[in-house]
Design a protein around this motif. Structure first.
Motif, PDB file in Angstrom:
ATOM      1  N   TRP A 245      32.605  28.200  40.647  1.00  0.00           N
ATOM      2  CA  TRP A 245      33.845  27.467  40.899  1.00  0.00           C
ATOM      3  C   TRP A 245      34.887  27.761  39.818  1.00  0.00           C
ATOM      4  N   LYS A 246      34.439  27.822  38.570  1.00  0.00           N
ATOM      5  CA  LYS A 246      35.359  28.165  37.482  1.00  0.00           C
ATOM      6  C   LYS A 246      35.956  29.554  37.698  1.00  0.00           C
ATOM      7  N   GLY A 247      35.097  30.488  38.107  1.00  0.00           N
ATOM      8  CA  GLY A 247      35.585  31.838  38.363  1.00  0.00           C
ATOM      9  C   GLY A 247      36.589  31.885  39.497  1.00  0.00           C
ATOM     10  N   VAL A 248      36.326  31.108  40.545  1.00  0.00           N
ATOM     11  CA  VAL A 248      37.257  31.046  41.681  1.00  0.00           C
ATOM     12  C   VAL A 248      38.606  30.505  41.230  1.00  0.00           C
ATOM     13  N   LEU A 249      38.585  29.462  40.382  1.00  0.00           N
ATOM     14  CA  LEU A 249      39.839  28.892  39.889  1.00  0.00           C
ATOM     15  C   LEU A 249      40.629  29.905  39.069  1.00  0.00           C
ATOM     16  N   VAL A 250      39.934  30.656  38.213  1.00  0.00           N
ATOM     17  CA  VAL A 250      40.617  31.666  37.398  1.00  0.00           C
ATOM     18  C   VAL A 250      41.288  32.699  38.294  1.00  0.00           C
ATOM     19  N   VAL A 251      40.549  33.179  39.295  1.00  0.00           N
ATOM     20  CA  VAL A 251      41.114  34.179  40.207  1.00  0.00           C
ATOM     21  C   VAL A 251      42.289  33.588  40.980  1.00  0.00           C
ATOM     22  N   TRP A 252      42.111  32.361  41.479  1.00  0.00           N
ATOM     23  CA  TRP A 252      43.165  31.727  42.280  1.00  0.00           C
ATOM     24  C   TRP A 252      44.441  31.513  41.466  1.00  0.00           C
ATOM     25  N   PHE A 253      44.298  30.894  40.292  1.00  0.00           N
ATOM     26  CA  PHE A 253      45.484  30.639  39.475  1.00  0.00           C
ATOM     27  C   PHE A 253      46.149  31.946  39.045  1.00  0.00           C
TER      28      PHE A 253
ATOM     29  N   GLN B 202      43.839  28.703  32.551  1.00  0.00           N
ATOM     30  CA  GLN B 202      42.780  29.117  33.464  1.00  0.00           C
ATOM     31  C   GLN B 202      43.141  30.381  34.235  1.00  0.00           C
ATOM     32  N   SER B 203      44.188  31.055  33.805  1.00  0.00           N
ATOM     33  CA  SER B 203      44.608  32.270  34.498  1.00  0.00           C
ATOM     34  C   SER B 203      44.753  33.422  33.510  1.00  0.00           C
ATOM     35  N   PHE B 204      44.934  34.616  34.071  1.00  0.00           N
ATOM     36  CA  PHE B 204      45.219  35.810  33.279  1.00  0.00           C
ATOM     37  C   PHE B 204      46.669  36.241  33.493  1.00  0.00           C
ATOM     38  N   GLU B 205      47.549  35.256  33.658  1.00  0.00           N
ATOM     39  CA  GLU B 205      48.956  35.556  33.927  1.00  0.00           C
ATOM     40  C   GLU B 205      49.566  36.423  32.834  1.00  0.00           C
ATOM     41  N   ALA B 206      49.330  36.058  31.579  1.00  0.00           N
ATOM     42  CA  ALA B 206      49.934  36.811  30.475  1.00  0.00           C
ATOM     43  C   ALA B 206      49.413  38.244  30.439  1.00  0.00           C
ATOM     44  N   HIS B 207      48.099  38.412  30.627  1.00  0.00           N
ATOM     45  CA  HIS B 207      47.523  39.758  30.626  1.00  0.00           C
ATOM     46  C   HIS B 207      48.066  40.584  31.792  1.00  0.00           C
ATOM     47  N   CYS B 208      48.193  39.944  32.942  1.00  0.00           N
ATOM     48  CA  CYS B 208      48.694  40.669  34.114  1.00  0.00           C
ATOM     49  C   CYS B 208      50.166  41.040  33.948  1.00  0.00           C
ATOM     50  N   SER B 209      50.954  40.146  33.350  1.00  0.00           N
ATOM     51  CA  SER B 209      52.369  40.472  33.143  1.00  0.00           C
ATOM     52  C   SER B 209      52.513  41.662  32.200  1.00  0.00           C
ATOM     53  N   TYR B 210      51.643  41.724  31.193  1.00  0.00           N
ATOM     54  CA  TYR B 210      51.658  42.862  30.264  1.00  0.00           C
ATOM     55  C   TYR B 210      51.275  44.151  30.996  1.00  0.00           C
ATOM     56  N   ALA B 211      50.226  44.063  31.825  1.00  0.00           N
ATOM     57  CA  ALA B 211      49.777  45.243  32.571  1.00  0.00           C
ATOM     58  C   ALA B 211      50.828  45.690  33.585  1.00  0.00           C
ATOM     59  N   ILE B 212      51.459  44.724  34.257  1.00  0.00           N
ATOM     60  CA  ILE B 212      52.496  45.060  35.237  1.00  0.00           C
ATOM     61  C   ILE B 212      53.676  45.736  34.544  1.00  0.00           C
ATOM     62  N   GLY B 213      54.039  45.221  33.368  1.00  0.00           N
ATOM     63  CA  GLY B 213      55.142  45.828  32.629  1.00  0.00           C
ATOM     64  C   GLY B 213      54.847  47.261  32.224  1.00  0.00           C
ATOM     65  N   LYS B 214      53.624  47.509  31.736  1.00  0.00           N
ATOM     66  CA  LYS B 214      53.242  48.871  31.359  1.00  0.00           C
ATOM     67  C   LYS B 214      53.231  49.792  32.574  1.00  0.00           C
ATOM     68  N   LEU B 215      52.700  49.280  33.695  1.00  0.00           N
ATOM     69  CA  LEU B 215      52.645  50.086  34.912  1.00  0.00           C
ATOM     70  C   LEU B 215      54.047  50.413  35.416  1.00  0.00           C
ATOM     71  N   ALA B 216      54.927  49.408  35.397  1.00  0.00           N
ATOM     72  CA  ALA B 216      56.304  49.637  35.849  1.00  0.00           C
ATOM     73  C   ALA B 216      57.016  50.642  34.949  1.00  0.00           C
ATOM     74  N   MET B 217      56.766  50.543  33.643  1.00  0.00           N
ATOM     75  CA  MET B 217      57.385  51.484  32.707  1.00  0.00           C
ATOM     76  C   MET B 217      56.903  52.908  32.972  1.00  0.00           C
ATOM     77  N   TRP B 218      55.629  53.043  33.294  1.00  0.00           N
ATOM     78  CA  TRP B 218      55.035  54.364  33.517  1.00  0.00           C
ATOM     79  C   TRP B 218      55.437  54.944  34.874  1.00  0.00           C
ATOM     80  N   VAL B 219      55.424  54.112  35.921  1.00  0.00           N
ATOM     81  CA  VAL B 219      55.679  54.598  37.280  1.00  0.00           C
ATOM     82  C   VAL B 219      57.171  54.666  37.588  1.00  0.00           C
ATOM     83  N   LEU B 220      57.902  53.608  37.230  1.00  0.00           N
ATOM     84  CA  LEU B 220      59.306  53.501  37.621  1.00  0.00           C
ATOM     85  C   LEU B 220      60.274  53.958  36.538  1.00  0.00           C
TER      86      LEU B 220
END
Length: 479
Positions: A200-208, A361-379
């Protein structure tokens, strides 16, 4: 003949801060008990660990494709230490400015009118002798708040023990972290209660994480806050600024924290922000605000596995992935809400805590960092920066909170009376940077003065909000 060292590429986050739309300089103001001699300052800088750091002795250069690199160079200290002479002005009532107002006015002017030149390494000292203040200006491409605070404290000593470096409260610092290590520990503890609870904890992390990442992406496209008395927008980063300082006692924040179960200082801070903004909007808005109006803040979160301030010797090793130097942060969208006629002021803190708990309970900050790096590399940097710029235009304010030293400190043998941080202008009309230092916390409130005419009013709203929360906490503890 020695060969020139190979140029080092600028990191994706560094490239983001070098774009014209996001050209960010961090201004650190140090109040000193005594005036500092300019020659003494130059000698101290020459012998400091700061000059040994590669970023502080490197020029920003661009190759044939326009990609930015760091190139080592000789540092000419005289070009980095400036001594402006400031004159005081008079307020609307004819009273002369005090030193704090003079320094804040100078910092506000720096926020929009004084970029750092690329013909030398991207840092400067401005020595304000009459005001007993030294301003260190560092381009954000050199590092984030954790990197720069770690560097600064390595150059300081404790006032009571001159042979020791200042200490940092790791517990307090870790409350700022949104690290995967903390989540792994939570999941590990929950596993003791059974596989079902762990699942359940894992589901919450993924969901959030999914929910917050989708919201983050939508903010870069078209979703925006409703217009309010603090709303900025495209081009506001170029508007003239004003600066005021809100001053808090950490003991007051801790008293409020004790009154709300499992609360942190960050929960209290966001309760103060929500309460203070509600007060301000009630005073300044020409018409009644909608109950529950959302004001979204944008915060930067340290992503290093070792939370809090870092050992500088480790950070200077580029191959150390746990605590390396640079911009190692992600973004969080942190909404606060306008609520009138709240019977219990502690509700502001409780709502803030509930919001921050879901973020943890989320990885929002990590994902925003990854999205930024990906956007910088691709776009490419232009499009990636445009998307980040839109996030700033579609939110209401910027907020940061850095834990400083627990005790009084000295620089060059001179006691430091205050340590404050702000940055250059953003599309936000309201930018807040808080630093705690020796039992107190001071928040620099930088505003676009055409939108928020007097930031001192806003600072008082925040200060009064904390005092009212403290009184409410004292009452609740008696019951």
């Amino acid at each position: 003949m020695m060969e020139r060292e190979e140029d080092e590429p600028v990191s994706p986050a560094g490239r983001f801060f070098l774009r014209p739309e996001m050209d960010q300089v961090i201004n650190c103001a140090l109040g000193l008990k005594n005036s500092l001699d300019v020659n003494y300052l130059k000698e101290h800088v020459k012998s400091s660990i700061m000059i040994q750091h590669p970023r502080f002795c490197s020029l920003l250069v661009r190759d044939n494709q326009g990609r930015e690199h760091w190139r080592r160079t000789e540092v000419e200290i005289d070009r980095h230490v400036l001594v402006p002479e400031l004159g005081g002005e008079f307020d609307a009532e004819g009273s002369p400015e005090d030193d704090e107002e003079i320094v804040n006015r100078y910092l506000a002017d720096l926020a929009v009118s004084s970029p750092l030149g690329t013909d030398k390494p991207l840092w400067e000292f401005h020595l304000l002798r009459a005001q007993k203040c030294c301003v260190l200006r560092i381009h954000h491409a050199l590092g984030d708040g954790i990197s720069l605070m770690s560097l600064f404290l390595s150059c300081c000593r404790r006032a009571d023990r001159p042979d020791e470096v200042p200490s940092i409260s790791i517990t307090a610092s870790s409350s700022n972290s949104n690290s995967s290590k903390a989540k792994e520990n939570k999941l590990s503890r929950s596993s003791r209660g059974g596989c079902g609870r762990l699942l359940w904890k894992g589901v919450l992390v993924v969901w959030f994480t999914i929910v917050f990442v989708v919201k983050f992406i939508l903010r870069s496209l078209w979703v925006k806050d409703e217009k309010s008395a603090i709303t900025g927008g495209a081009g506001v980063e170029l508007w003239p600024r004003k600066l005021a300082t809100a001053k808090f006692k950490l003991d007051d924040m801790k008293a409020v924290k004790k009154a709300v179960a499992n609360a942190t200082i960050n929960d209290v801070l966001f309760g103060v922000i929500s309460f203070g903004l509600t007060r301000y909007l009630q005073m300044q808005s020409p018409k009644k605000q909608r109950e529950g109006l959302q004001l979204t803040g944008l915060a930067m979160v340290n992503l290093r596995q070792e939370s809090g301030l870092q050992d500088l010797s480790n950070m200077m090793k580029n191959n150390n992935s746990r605590s390396r130097w640079g911009n190692q942060f992600g973004f969080l969208l942190l909404p606060v809400y306008y609520h009138e006629n709240v019977d219990d002021p502690l509700q502001y803190v409780k709502r803030a805590k509930a919001m921050l708990d879901t973020k943890k309970q989320s990885f929002e900050a990590h994902c925003s960092y990854a999205i930024g790096k990906l956007a910088m590399w691709v776009l490419g940097p232009k499009v990636a920066t445009m998307l980040n710029y839109r996030i700033l235009c579609n939110t209401s304010f910027t907020i940061s909170n850095i834990v400083g030293p627990q005790e009084e400190i000295m620089v060059s043998g001179i006691p430091v009376t205050y340590f404050r941080v702000n940055s250059t202008g953003l599309p936000h009309a309201l930018t807040m940077h808080m630093v705690s230092f020796a039992g107190r916390a001071e928040m620099q409130i930088l505003v676009a003065k055409e939108i928020i005419p007097d930031p001192r009013v806003l600072a008082k709203c925040f200060q009064d909000a904390l005092l009212e929360l403290k009184d409410a906490a004292a009452t609740s503890m008696k019951d």
